[in-house]
Design a protein around this motif. Sequence first.
Motif, PDB file in Angstrom:
ATOM      1  N   GLN A  36       0.897  -0.973   0.376  1.00 25.39           N
ATOM      2  CA  GLN A  36       0.032  -0.084  -0.055  1.00 25.39           C
ATOM      3  C   GLN A  36       0.971   0.726  -0.164  1.00 25.39           C
ATOM      4  O   GLN A  36       0.537   2.779  -0.565  1.00 25.39           O
ATOM      5  CB  GLN A  36      -1.136  -0.165   1.441  1.00 25.39           C
ATOM      6  N   LEU A  37       1.967   0.835   0.837  1.00 24.76           N
ATOM      7  CA  LEU A  37       2.899   2.744   0.700  1.00 24.76           C
ATOM      8  C   LEU A  37       3.879   2.634  -0.815  1.00 24.76           C
ATOM      9  O   LEU A  37       3.929   3.748  -0.913  1.00 24.76           O
ATOM     10  CB  LEU A  37       3.448   2.595   1.781  1.00 24.76           C
ATOM     11  N   ALA A  38       3.975   1.652  -1.165  1.00 20.81           N
ATOM     12  CA  ALA A  38       4.157   1.707  -2.482  1.00 20.81           C
ATOM     13  C   ALA A  38       3.527   1.917  -3.548  1.00 20.81           C
ATOM     14  O   ALA A  38       4.509   3.313  -4.199  1.00 20.81           O
ATOM     15  CB  ALA A  38       5.190   0.196  -2.795  1.00 20.81           C
ATOM     16  N   GLN A  39       2.299   1.846  -3.969  1.00 19.04           N
ATOM     17  CA  GLN A  39       1.814   2.088  -4.427  1.00 19.04           C
ATOM     18  C   GLN A  39       1.376   3.250  -4.016  1.00 19.04           C
ATOM     19  O   GLN A  39       0.985   4.464  -5.053  1.00 19.04           O
ATOM     20  CB  GLN A  39       0.880   1.274  -4.058  1.00 19.04           C
ATOM     21  N   LEU A  40       0.928   3.682  -2.741  1.00 18.90           N
ATOM     22  CA  LEU A  40       1.377   5.830  -2.851  1.00 18.90           C
ATOM     23  C   LEU A  40       1.759   6.580  -2.796  1.00 18.90           C
ATOM     24  O   LEU A  40       1.938   7.356  -3.490  1.00 18.90           O
ATOM     25  CB  LEU A  40       0.684   5.781  -0.786  1.00 18.90           C
ATOM     26  N   GLN A  41       3.740   5.491  -3.053  1.00 14.65           N
ATOM     27  CA  GLN A  41       4.288   6.637  -3.371  1.00 14.65           C
ATOM     28  C   GLN A  41       4.466   6.602  -4.734  1.00 14.65           C
ATOM     29  O   GLN A  41       4.985   7.457  -5.498  1.00 14.65           O
ATOM     30  CB  GLN A  41       5.961   5.985  -2.920  1.00 14.65           C
ATOM     31  N   ARG A  42       4.187   5.597  -6.193  1.00 16.67           N
ATOM     32  CA  ARG A  42       4.545   5.713  -7.289  1.00 16.67           C
ATOM     33  C   ARG A  42       3.094   6.169  -6.949  1.00 16.67           C
ATOM     34  O   ARG A  42       2.790   7.026  -8.768  1.00 16.67           O
ATOM     35  CB  ARG A  42       3.704   3.911  -6.829  1.00 16.67           C
ATOM     36  N   ASP A  43       1.396   6.669  -6.749  1.00 19.81           N
ATOM     37  CA  ASP A  43       0.649   7.342  -7.129  1.00 19.81           C
ATOM     38  C   ASP A  43       0.672   9.409  -7.015  1.00 19.81           C
ATOM     39  O   ASP A  43       0.411   9.783  -7.729  1.00 19.81           O
ATOM     40  CB  ASP A  43      -0.795   6.660  -5.913  1.00 19.81           C
ATOM     41  N   VAL A  44       1.635   9.878  -6.338  1.00 22.39           N
ATOM     42  CA  VAL A  44       2.098  10.283  -5.705  1.00 22.39           C
ATOM     43  C   VAL A  44       3.449  11.283  -6.741  1.00 22.39           C
ATOM     44  O   VAL A  44       3.974  12.983  -6.705  1.00 22.39           O
ATOM     45  CB  VAL A  44       2.299  11.453  -3.986  1.00 22.39           C
ATOM     46  N   GLY A  45       4.222  10.351  -6.779  1.00 25.46           N
ATOM     47  CA  GLY A  45       5.536  10.516  -7.701  1.00 25.46           C
ATOM     48  C   GLY A  45       6.348  10.902  -6.386  1.00 25.46           C
ATOM     49  O   GLY A  45       8.050  11.255  -6.941  1.00 25.46           O
ATOM     50  N   VAL A  46       6.868  10.741  -5.514  1.00 25.16           N
ATOM     51  CA  VAL A  46       8.064  11.039  -4.281  1.00 25.16           C
ATOM     52  C   VAL A  46       7.977  10.341  -3.199  1.00 25.16           C
ATOM     53  O   VAL A  46       6.594  10.172  -3.028  1.00 25.16           O
ATOM     54  CB  VAL A  46       7.409  12.083  -4.310  1.00 25.16           C
ATOM     55  N   PRO A  47       8.725   9.908  -2.976  1.00 27.34           N
ATOM     56  CA  PRO A  47       8.707   9.075  -1.639  1.00 27.34           C
ATOM     57  C   PRO A  47       8.338   9.910  -0.414  1.00 27.34           C
ATOM     58  O   PRO A  47       8.313  10.743  -0.110  1.00 27.34           O
ATOM     59  CB  PRO A  47      10.588   9.383  -1.534  1.00 27.34           C
ATOM     60  N   VAL A  48       7.573   9.038   0.035  1.00 27.70           N
ATOM     61  CA  VAL A  48       6.550   9.627   1.249  1.00 27.70           C
ATOM     62  C   VAL A  48       7.199   8.562   2.946  1.00 27.70           C
ATOM     63  O   VAL A  48       7.027   9.041   3.935  1.00 27.70           O
ATOM     64  CB  VAL A  48       4.659   9.118   1.547  1.00 27.70           C
ATOM     65  N   VAL A  49       7.654   7.465   3.012  1.00 24.34           N
ATOM     66  CA  VAL A  49       8.204   6.977   3.934  1.00 24.34           C
ATOM     67  C   VAL A  49      10.139   6.950   3.853  1.00 24.34           C
ATOM     68  O   VAL A  49      10.384   7.194   2.590  1.00 24.34           O
ATOM     69  CB  VAL A  49       7.640   5.954   3.869  1.00 24.34           C
ATOM     70  N   GLU A  50      10.726   7.108   4.422  1.00 21.40           N
ATOM     71  CA  GLU A  50      11.885   6.185   4.317  1.00 21.40           C
ATOM     72  C   GLU A  50      12.707   5.509   5.966  1.00 21.40           C
ATOM     73  O   GLU A  50      11.834   5.631   6.893  1.00 21.40           O
ATOM     74  CB  GLU A  50      12.601   8.206   4.591  1.00 21.40           C
ATOM     75  N   ARG A  51      13.100   4.402   5.615  1.00 25.97           N
ATOM     76  CA  ARG A  51      13.884   3.461   6.648  1.00 25.97           C
ATOM     77  C   ARG A  51      14.710   4.772   7.913  1.00 25.97           C
ATOM     78  O   ARG A  51      15.651   5.226   7.245  1.00 25.97           O
ATOM     79  CB  ARG A  51      14.591   2.465   5.822  1.00 25.97           C
ATOM     80  N   ALA A  52      14.377   4.139   8.701  1.00 24.63           N
ATOM     81  CA  ALA A  52      15.378   4.677   9.930  1.00 24.63           C
ATOM     82  C   ALA A  52      15.709   3.270  10.575  1.00 24.63           C
ATOM     83  O   ALA A  52      15.070   3.489  11.931  1.00 24.63           O
ATOM     84  CB  ALA A  52      14.180   5.641   9.949  1.00 24.63           C
TER      85      ALA A  52
END
Length: 95
Positions: A36-52
Amino acid sequence: MLDLGRLRVLRELKLRGTLAAVADALGYTPSAVSQQLAQLQRDVGVPVVERAGRRLRLTEAGEVLAEREEGIVVRDIADAPVDRRMVPWTRVGWR
């Protein structure tokens, strides 16, 4: 148009920080949350999460989406057609 379910996943990630915690809260598998997060990032065209480390955190774009999620949901719900399954049923018909 952004998918409200994916925005909900993003909001939960902001609150909980891990895929497993989000999956548990929403009744999904961690894999489904990740998808779901990967698809959201594709939908908006920019990264929305990053690993910490083992956790995920929202990027600046993710924070903006999460902050505006409530307003988006309210506006979309107001414009949505009525789903009769959500309306209480009585013996005399729909209320």
